[in-house]
Design an enzyme around this catalytic site. Structure first.
Site, PDB file in Angstrom:
ATOM      1  N   GLU A   1       0.846  -1.194   0.000  1.00 25.37           N
ATOM      2  CA  GLU A   1       0.000   0.000   0.000  1.00 25.37           C
ATOM      3  C   GLU A   1       0.880   1.242   0.000  1.00 25.37           C
ATOM      4  OE1 GLU A   1      -2.601  -0.968   3.295  1.00 25.37           O
ATOM      5  OE2 GLU A   1      -3.208  -2.828   2.302  1.00 25.37           O
TER       6      GLU A   1
ATOM      7  N   ARG B   1       1.993  -8.254   0.951  1.00 26.03           N
ATOM      8  CA  ARG B   1       1.155  -7.564   1.927  1.00 26.03           C
ATOM      9  C   ARG B   1       1.683  -7.716   3.356  1.00 26.03           C
ATOM     10  NH1 ARG B   1      -4.667  -6.708   3.129  1.00 26.03           N
ATOM     11  NH2 ARG B   1      -5.181  -7.637   5.135  1.00 26.03           N
TER      12      ARG B   1
ATOM     13  N   ASN C   1      -1.918  -6.763  10.569  1.00 24.52           N
ATOM     14  CA  ASN C   1      -3.234  -6.216  10.927  1.00 24.52           C
ATOM     15  C   ASN C   1      -4.259  -7.306  11.241  1.00 24.52           C
ATOM     16  OD1 ASN C   1      -4.529  -3.823  11.549  1.00 24.52           O
ATOM     17  ND2 ASN C   1      -5.588  -3.723   9.566  1.00 24.52           N
TER      18      ASN C   1
ATOM     19  N   SER D   1      -4.417   1.404   1.980  1.00 19.96           N
ATOM     20  CA  SER D   1      -5.099   1.645   0.719  1.00 19.96           C
ATOM     21  C   SER D   1      -5.607   0.291   0.254  1.00 19.96           C
ATOM     22  CB  SER D   1      -4.159   2.255  -0.335  1.00 19.96           C
ATOM     23  OG  SER D   1      -3.250   1.288  -0.811  1.00 19.96           O
ATOM     24  N   TYR D   2      -6.607   0.211  -0.603  1.00 17.89           N
ATOM     25  CA  TYR D   2      -7.332   1.294  -1.187  1.00 17.89           C
ATOM     26  C   TYR D   2      -8.808   1.124  -0.902  1.00 17.89           C
ATOM     27  CZ  TYR D   2      -8.459  -2.275  -4.704  1.00 17.89           C
ATOM     28  OH  TYR D   2      -8.902  -3.425  -5.323  1.00 17.89           O
TER      29      TYR D   2
ATOM     30  N   GLU E   1      -8.674   4.198   4.523  1.00 16.20           N
ATOM     31  CA  GLU E   1      -8.300   3.543   3.269  1.00 16.20           C
ATOM     32  C   GLU E   1      -8.194   4.646   2.224  1.00 16.20           C
ATOM     33  OE1 GLU E   1      -7.649   0.352   2.636  1.00 16.20           O
ATOM     34  OE2 GLU E   1      -8.499  -0.760   4.331  1.00 16.20           O
TER      35      GLU E   1
HETATM   36  O1  0X9 Z   1      -8.006  -5.784   5.783  1.00 16.95           O
HETATM   37  C1  0X9 Z   1      -7.353  -4.881   6.310  1.00 16.95           C
HETATM   38  O2  0X9 Z   1      -6.470  -5.058   7.125  1.00 16.95           O
HETATM   39  C2  0X9 Z   1      -7.630  -3.453   5.899  1.00 16.95           C
HETATM   40  N1  0X9 Z   1      -7.911  -3.366   4.504  1.00 16.95           N
HETATM   41  S1  0X9 Z   1      -6.698  -3.568   3.428  1.00 16.95           S
HETATM   42  O3  0X9 Z   1      -7.301  -3.674   2.119  1.00 16.95           O
HETATM   43  N2  0X9 Z   1      -5.816  -2.264   3.435  1.00 16.95           N
HETATM   44  O4  0X9 Z   1      -5.903  -4.681   3.797  1.00 16.95           O
HETATM   45  C3  0X9 Z   1      -8.812  -2.977   6.695  1.00 16.95           C
HETATM   46  C4  0X9 Z   1      -8.463  -2.840   8.121  1.00 16.95           C
HETATM   47  C5  0X9 Z   1      -9.634  -2.494   8.975  1.00 16.95           C
HETATM   48  N3  0X9 Z   1      -9.192  -2.269  10.292  1.00 16.95           N
HETATM   49  C6  0X9 Z   1      -9.010  -3.260  11.207  1.00 16.95           C
HETATM   50  N4  0X9 Z   1      -9.402  -4.490  10.987  1.00 16.95           N
HETATM   51  N5  0X9 Z   1      -8.464  -2.948  12.323  1.00 16.95           N
HETATM   52 ZN    ZN Z   2      -3.981  -2.476   4.297  1.00 14.93          ZN
END
Ligand code: 0X9
Ligand code: ZN
Length: 748
Positions: free
Chosen positions: A179, A234, A250, A303-304, A376
């Site tokens: 990202e 990622r 995450n 993103s995104y 995002e």
């Molecule tokens: O899936 C994710 O981690 C995030 N979207 S991404 O497309 N950038 O990977 C969203 C994260 C939402 N926030 C949390 N789950 N804390």
């Molecule tokens: Zn992300």
């Protein structure tokens, strides 16, 4: 104001060598598709077909996937509806690599001096921060939060002129390696805060009050790897012991860890790790939060999809606060839209995007009580992670006011919001109400009994008025009935239980809100319950023409579930439940000819609804014609929005107010590659003014009993040089001629 010099070219040379030396993963023939999933079975099927969810856009069931060539036939045979966003990823990666190797990445001369002209590798970002710190040593402090799994330092920057222990705001980016726009945005924030200090009053006040913490690259190994080996990487670079590499940081935080929307499969992009905080990167962040208890708000940039997300992600429902997340999230979304017109939809992760357990914001809010957002960034899928470099600077620019709003809320300690907006025009002779929502941020609960509004009419002293609590954090204030032409100024205050007073506007009464009392003369008022002669004209349209009716959709594809003004019907595109939106186009909704020629300064008002996921290309355009539709002048063109928005324009700003004015609304999805839904309601042509009523002695817009009373009480002579409104004909006496004037223009 100091400026930051462009960096050495040596980094650029190193980068070209590094890129050339690696043998990066290739994605030849990999397609990015946007699917429309309507059953759990289809979701499961896609999980098998695709190794990589790219992202979800707004609306349940719309999901983007990377499809390797070998899986293409299976996708087609599955019958799952989809459209192609990117037909082959590899040429885009190649083009980006070539461009970056030509010199953009390190901030060299190829950028034409603009560091934000192209993406930057980790070295260039670290160097940029070092330069910012060297330029503003009194404002910037560099710290190391910890080390990544491969031993790279995770660097953080304290940017502030406030005393230690002041309320803090943390911005981090790059939990996810690919990202790339995210660390560009946090670097831009650091740069604007430092260069704006002492130069921009708002930034200076915030820097004097709030401690900013920026961690631009939470996942340094993954970021490096995405530059050298795999553009679409990622996760972090944890060897999982089974030949696979990487944990999704995450999904590794200790709040709802292990739940839905995270994977126990080591090869998955959302692999959560063996235990909560198993990863050194998430541990470093956790320790930083725990050792900085004064941090009260944070944004985790990704993103995104263009979203402003807040808890919860691990379960359905909002964060359970008193609405702070919602209120500030909504303000940030409006701030963003105000810069380049881009819509970033605000809402809880679970409802807005998807379930995701073990994410950072659930822990920072759920465990630490930090007001937490995931933003995002751009775009909405046309380019996804491979964002064109021209969009870096605008993306950073549009997010900067949003971070100021969050910091402002923290500095101020309370957030005022106005769910129905604030009036700038009020109807003469009628008291009007103002709804206010107030949320405490930092200094503990508010005292609801202390909510008050200060009101001044025509420059008189401000008078304190009580606001009525409408439940929870909502209050209603009342603006007095005014005579036509009068102006009311107002502002709000509330105290916390600890005795801190918060005002809105913050510097009131230096800055105040104002509204003018007018009379509305409506010449055209259309709630779409009857068809007042609208024509529909379609150009190149395959679906989704304008219709007039009661909304039939359930909102799952971005269409309105109800009209704006509560009458029932409105005008809307493709009025069917389920899959009907604007395809191709434009479809145009053209009004009958309307006579506004007799009106002083006629206004056009309407409520609009527009959702779409390709805001660069797809627009809702509003135009006026003063020659019965022969030629048209654009009034506004919007690329997105949230919910119904009511707007007003002066007709004469665009066309001559003739007797054959028409308005038309055009919605388009051309090329047809996105979900586009438009609606219009409450179309009005009116004049807002103060009519001169001849016998109106007291100026309230009427010739009535109150005028008679004044006239009688000042009957007789009228001393020279004294205001004598009852002497209507100005002959020096209040007499029968004046009385006749009141009676002959009697409005009651
Ligand atoms: O899936 C994710 O981690 C995030 N979207 S991404 O497309 N950038 O990977 C969203 C994260 C939402 N926030 C949390 N789950 N804390
Ligand atoms: Zn992300």
């Amino acid at each position: 104001m100091k400026t930051i010099s462009t960096l050495a070219i040596a980094g650029g040379l190193w980068l070209s060598l590094a890129v050339a030396a690696a043998t990066p993963v290739r994605y030849d023939g990999h397609t990015i598709v946007r699917t429309h999933l309507s059953t759990a079975e289809q979701v499961e099927t896609m999980r098998h077909i695709s190794p990589d969810v790219w992202s979800e856009s707004v609306g349940l069931g719309v999901v983007d996937f990377r499809i390797p060539p070998a899986a293409w036939d299976t996708l087609v045979l599955s019958g799952i509806p989809f459209e192609i966003l990117i037909d082959d990823v590899q040429p885009r990666i190649d083009a980006e690599q070539t461009r970056l190797a030509a010199g953009g990445a390190a901030g060299g001369a190829a950028d034409g001096g603009d560091w934000y002209a192209d993406f930057k590798d980790r070295d260039a970002i670290i160097t940029r921060f070092a330069t910012i710190a060297a330029t503003y040593p009194e404002l910037v402090e560099i710290t190391t939060l910890g080390e990544s799994i491969e031993g790279r330092p995770i660097l953080g920057y304290r940017i502030s002129a406030a005393p230690a222990g002041s309320p803090g705001v943390l911005f981090n980016s790059c939990q996810h390696a690919r990202e790339w726009v995210s660390p560009m945005v946090t670097t831009f924030i650091a740069e604007e805060l430092t260069s704006g200090y002492g130069d921009d009053p708002a930034i200076t006040t915030l820097m004097d009050t709030v401690e900013f913490y920026i961690i631009p690259i939470v996942n340094p190994d993954g970021y490096e790897f995405s530059w050298t080996d795999d553009r679409l990487w990622r996760k972090n670079r944890r060897p999982n012991g089974d030949g696979t590499v990487g944990v999704d940081t995450n999904r590794n935080w200790d709040f709802g860890w292990g739940g839905g929307g995270s994977s126990g499969d080591t090869s998955d992009p959302t692999y959560r790790g063996t235990a909560p905080f198993s990863e050194p990167e998430t541990r470093a962040m956790r320790d930083f939060y725990q050792s900085h208890p004064d941090i009260v708000a944070s944004i985790d940039f990704h993103s995104y999809s263009q979203l402003v997300l807040f808890p919860w992600a691990f379960q359905e429902g909002g964060p359970g606060d008193d609405g702070q997340h919602d209120a500030i999230g909504g303000s940030m979304s409006s701030d963003i839209a105000a810069v380049h017109g881009m819509s970033y939809v605000a809402g809880p992760v679970f409802e807005t995007l998807y379930q995701a357990s073990g994410g950072s914001i659930d822990w920072t809010w759920g465990d630490q009580g930090v007001i937490s957002y995931t933003i995002e960034l751009r775009d909405t899928g046309a380019f996804g992670f491979l964002l064109p470099p021209e969009q870096i600077r605008p993306t950073a620019e549009e997010n900067f006011p949003a971070i100021l709003t969050l910091a402002g809320a923290v500095a101020q300690g309370a957030v005022f919001s106005f769910p129905a907006g604030l009036p700038t025009l009020v109807e003469a002779g009628v008291a009007s109400s103002v709804s206010v929502d107030v949320q405490a941020i930092t200094s503990g609960p508010l005292d609801p009994a202390s909510a008050r509004m200060f009101v001044s009419v025509d420059g008189d002293a401000f008078i304190e008025t009580e606001m009525v609590r409408a439940g929870g954090s909502s209050f209603t204030g009342t603006l007095p009935a005014l005579d036509c032409g009068q102006r009311v100024e107002f502002y709000f205050q509330i105290d916390s239980l600890k005795g801190v007073t918060y005002a809105n506007p913050t510097d009131a009464p230096t800055t105040v809100y104002a509204a003018d009392a007018v009379e509305f003369t409506l010449v055209y008022d259309d709630d779409f319950e009857l068809d007042l002669g609208w024509a529909v004209e379609n150009v190149d349209l395959s679906d989704g023409a304008w219709e007039i009716g009661v909304p039939a959709g359930d909102g799952d594809r971005g269409d309105p579930v109800a009209d704006f003004d509560g009458s029932g019907a409105c005008a809307l595109t493709g009025n069917q439940a389920g899959n009907s939106d604007v395809d191709g186009g434009p479809t145009r909704l053209v009004s009958a000819a309307i006579d506004v020629s007799g009106l002083p300064d006629p206004q056009l008002g309407y409520a609009r609804w527009f959702t779409n996921d390709d805001q660069d290309e797809d627009r809702l355009t509003v135009e006026l014609s003063d020659d019965d539709g022969a030629s048209w002048t654009e009034v506004e063109s919007v690329g997105g929005g949230t919910g119904w928005t009511q707007v007003t324009f002066a007709v004469a700003d665009f066309v001559t107010p003739t007797s054959t004015v028409r308005v038309r609304f055009s919605a388009t999805d051309n090329p047809n590659n996105s979900v586009t839904e438009a609606a219009i309601d409450a179309v009005r042509f009116f004049a807002a003014e103060c009519d001169e009523v001849p016998g109106d002695v007291d100026g309230d817009g009427d010739a009535d009993f109150s005028d008679l009373l004044i006239l009688i009480s000042s009957w007789g002579k009228c001393p020279p040089d004294v205001a004598c409104p009852a002497d209507l004909n100005g002959d020096g006496t209040v007499d029968f001629i004046d009385l006749l004037e009141v009676l002959s223009s009697w409005t009651g």
